[in-house]
Design an enzyme around this catalytic site. Structure first.
Site, short mmCIF file in Angstrom:
data_model
loop_
_atom_site.label_atom_id
_atom_site.label_comp_id
_atom_site.label_asym_id
_atom_site.label_seq_id
_atom_site.Cartn_x
_atom_site.Cartn_y
_atom_site.Cartn_z
CB ALA A 11 13.59 40.98 -13.37
CG LEU A 12 9.45 40.28 -8.46
CD1 LEU A 12 8.45 39.65 -7.88
CD2 LEU A 12 8.83 41.47 -9.51
CG HIS A 34 9.33 44.84 -8.29
ND1 HIS A 34 10.72 44.65 -8.84
CD2 HIS A 34 8.78 45.55 -9.26
CE1 HIS A 34 10.54 44.85 -10.11
NE2 HIS A 34 9.29 45.55 -10.48
CD GLN A 93 5.25 47.51 -20.66
OE1 GLN A 93 4.30 47.02 -20.18
NE2 GLN A 93 6.04 48.02 -19.96
N GLY A 138 5.46 52.33 -8.48
CA GLY A 138 6.70 53.06 -7.87
C GLY A 138 7.00 54.28 -8.59
CD GLN A 139 8.78 59.98 -6.96
OE1 GLN A 139 8.62 59.85 -5.64
NE2 GLN A 139 9.47 60.74 -7.56
CG MET A 157 16.83 49.21 -5.68
SD MET A 157 16.21 48.25 -4.46
CE MET A 157 17.45 48.59 -3.27
NE ARG A 199 14.95 48.23 -19.71
CZ ARG A 199 13.74 48.52 -19.71
NH1 ARG A 199 13.08 49.13 -18.45
NH2 ARG A 199 12.85 48.15 -20.75
O1 PAF Z 1 6.38 49.13 -14.68
C1 PAF Z 1 6.24 47.90 -15.14
O2 PAF Z 1 6.84 47.06 -14.78
C2 PAF Z 1 5.39 47.75 -16.50
O3 PAF Z 1 5.51 48.76 -17.31
C3 PAF Z 1 3.82 47.38 -15.71
C4 PAF Z 1 3.41 48.39 -15.24
C5 PAF Z 1 3.84 46.11 -15.03
C6 PAF Z 1 3.11 47.12 -17.15
O4 PAF Z 1 3.76 46.26 -17.78
#
Ligand code: PAF
Length: 282
Positions: free
Chosen positions: A32-33, A37, A61, A149-150, A187, A190
């Site tokens: 979902a760039l 990104h 996660q 990204g921060q 950005m 979600r």
């Molecule tokens: O920030 C994210 O998109 C994810 O937590 C990562 C670092 C790609 C790990 O799945």
């Protein structure tokens, strides 16, 4: 751009690059760039790295199954964006490539204090999953520089800790500025799920961060925090935290202390969409 779906093929390809553009800049993503990104890809490319991006929606996660199921997926569009940004390599693995023995048999890491506060406290198991997948991606990609990204401030700290635990001293971590929409909203993948009215009020999170920054010399943090909670909740958010912390350690602070580098962090839900953001304030 070359696309690899297996770890073996990717490793072989990266092995063959030795002596050419041999330093690898790696951008791990869950797809979902968005422009945030792409800014990481561009930064890696500017530094003349062989730029490797991964897209893997890591189930381990997500502490909330619904959040996982509703996470936006747009692989075709992601590939288009990566092609446009001239990314060199895309790693698009299946779950079996990442966890060949199953996630329960894949190494996890203990992040101690970092896993007990803020995102760690509100999303139990989240950083365990992040550590697990990033550890595995390091093994496969073996990057020279990792671009993060921060916006995911605490995740950046967790991954830096992971690097120390793995003893990969040569790996550099480049933490890149958060990209924002015109109204300040950070950005995020979600954001795509926000309805029009939700999108309109989502920028209040950034307004709160800015007010926490602006009032550091004139008010007590306890009062500003209360104001932010009230504002967010009145706008329709369910606020999880409004925090102030030492930017080096993420030690939580009750009050402003300008002798320390400070970061302010907010997590709030609008409907079932959870948004996070942060701002370095001095
Ligand atoms: O920030 C994210 O998109 C994810 O937590 C990562 C670092 C790609 C790990 O799945």
């Amino acid at each position: 751009m070359v696309i690899f779906k297996t770890a073996r093929e990717l490793r072989e390809y990266l092995g063959m690059q030795d002596g050419k553009k041999s330093t690898i800049g790696f951008i791990p993503t869950m797809g979902a760039l968005h422009a945030g990104h792409i800014s990481l890809i561009e930064r890696a490319k500017k530094q003349n790295f062989l730029t490797v991006c991964s897209i893997f929606l890591n189930p381990t996660q997500f502490n909330d199954v619904t959040d996982f199921e509703q996470y936006p997926v747009s692989t075709d569009n992601d590939i288009e964006l990566l092609l446009k940004s001239e990314c060199d390599v895309l790693f698009l693995p299946s779950i079996n490539e990442i966890y060949p023995e199953g996630p329960q048999h894949t190494k996890t890491y203990d992040f101690g204090y970092l896993d007990t506060i803020l995102e760690g406290a509100n999303r139990p198991g989240h950083f365990k999953g992040v550590g697990q997948v990033v550890g595995r991606l390091f093994e496969i990609v073996n990057p020279d520089t990792l671009f993060l990204g921060q916006k995911d401030f605490q995740q950046c700290m967790v991954i830096t800790r992971l690097k120390e635990m793995l003893g990969v001293d040569q790996l550099k971590i480049d933490i890149c500025p958060t990209l924002r929409e015109a109204d300040g909203l950070a950005m995020s993948s979600r954001n795509r799920r926000l309805t029009e009215p939700q999108r309109t009020i989502a920028a209040v999170i950034y307004q709160c961060l800015v007010s926490i920054q602006a009032k550091q010399d004139s008010a007590s943090f306890a009062i500003v925090k209360k104001e932010c909670f009230e504002l967010l909740n009145n706008k329709g958010f369910t606020t999880e935290y409004v925090a102030l912390a030492d930017a080096r350690t993420l030690e939580l602070m009750d009050e402003y202390d300008r002798t320390r580098p400070m970061v302010t962090l907010i997590a709030a839900k609008i409907g079932d969409i959870r948004l996070i953001d942060n701002l370095m304030i001095n």
